[in-house]
Design an enzyme around this catalytic site. Structure first.
Site, short mmCIF file in Angstrom:
data_model
loop_
_atom_site.label_atom_id
_atom_site.label_comp_id
_atom_site.label_asym_id
_atom_site.label_seq_id
_atom_site.Cartn_x
_atom_site.Cartn_y
_atom_site.Cartn_z
N ASP A 1 54.12 -0.77 -56.80
CA ASP A 1 53.92 -1.56 -58.03
C ASP A 1 52.63 -2.40 -58.07
OD1 ASP A 1 56.45 -0.52 -58.30
OD2 ASP A 1 57.45 -2.41 -58.76
N LYS B 1 59.96 4.01 -62.02
CA LYS B 1 61.32 3.51 -61.94
C LYS B 1 61.60 2.52 -63.05
CE LYS B 1 59.70 0.09 -58.59
NZ LYS B 1 59.83 -1.15 -59.33
N CYS C 1 60.27 -5.97 -54.86
CA CYS C 1 60.25 -4.50 -54.82
C CYS C 1 59.81 -3.93 -53.47
CB CYS C 1 59.39 -3.97 -55.97
SG CYS C 1 60.18 -4.32 -57.57
#
Ligand SMILES: [Zn+2]
Length: 205
Positions: A9, A98, A158
């Site tokens: 990310d 995602k 994450c």
């Protein structure tokens, strides 16, 4: 051993100036580029995950608690969802997205993005057919990867979730801490202890 670098990310919305900017995000993008230039040969594969929201329900809130709900971020196809420009994407072999319709912290909830779609991310009309879906775990296994080095944003969300899922799935897992950026210092410290308790190597420098 077949070794992959996982970049979690490193997107505009998670870097300074983004919808959910994390201090140090842009530094991680630039440092990852340098790391790959120096150590490119040390990895057999490089993969990147992207938070990629279409309609993630209560994950988005106008009155977020910054624990379970967040300001809108990484909307599919938006500039905020793109990788930070300081991250050199040339070494990246595959992208996994995602969180289309619900919160997804772990990269292991990601599915392979169509190659021609990485920049714009138009929705695939046939996306509800599961047949062509390749998860991160599928892809890594298809490529005989057994060792993962995890980096990215945010350390305490994450990156944490991805590392815990990686070790659970049987990969030899390390987190390269200098190539991560965390939201909350206290939570990062707790995360490091939790990762180590779960058999994940946390590389401090
Ligand atoms: Zn999200």
């Amino acid at each position: 051993m077949t070794r992959a670098l996982v970049i979690v990310d490193v997107q505009n919305d998670f870097c300074e100036g983004g919808a959910l900017g994390v201090d140090g995000g842009a530094r991680v993008a630039a440092d990852l580029s340098e790391h790959l230039e120096e150590n490119g040969a040390g990895y057999d594969f490089v993969v990147a995950t992207q938070d990629w929201h279409v309609d993630p329900g209560s994950h988005f809130s106008d009155t977020p608690d910054f624990v379970d709900s967040w300001p809108p971020h990484c909307v599919a196809g938006s500039k905020g969802a793109q990788l930070h420009p300081d991250l050199d994407t040339e070494p990246i072999d595959a992208y996994f997205r995602k969180g289309a319709f619900e919160a997804a912290y772990s990269g292991f909830e990601g599915v392979l993005a169509p190659e021609d779609e990485v920049a714009t991310g138009d929705l695939d009309e046939d996306a509800d057919s599961d047949e062509d879906v390749i998860t991160l775990d599928d892809w890594l296994r298809q490529n005989d990867v057994d060792e993962l080095v995890i980096t990215g944003i945010a350390t305490d969300y994450c990156v944490r979730a991805t590392a815990l899922d990686a070790v659970q799935a049987g990969y030899t897992t390390a987190v390269l801490l200098p190539l991560t950026a965390g939201i909350n210092e206290q939570r990062v410290a707790e995360t490091v202890a939790e990762l180590e308790d779960n058999g994940i190597e946390v590389i401090q420098d």
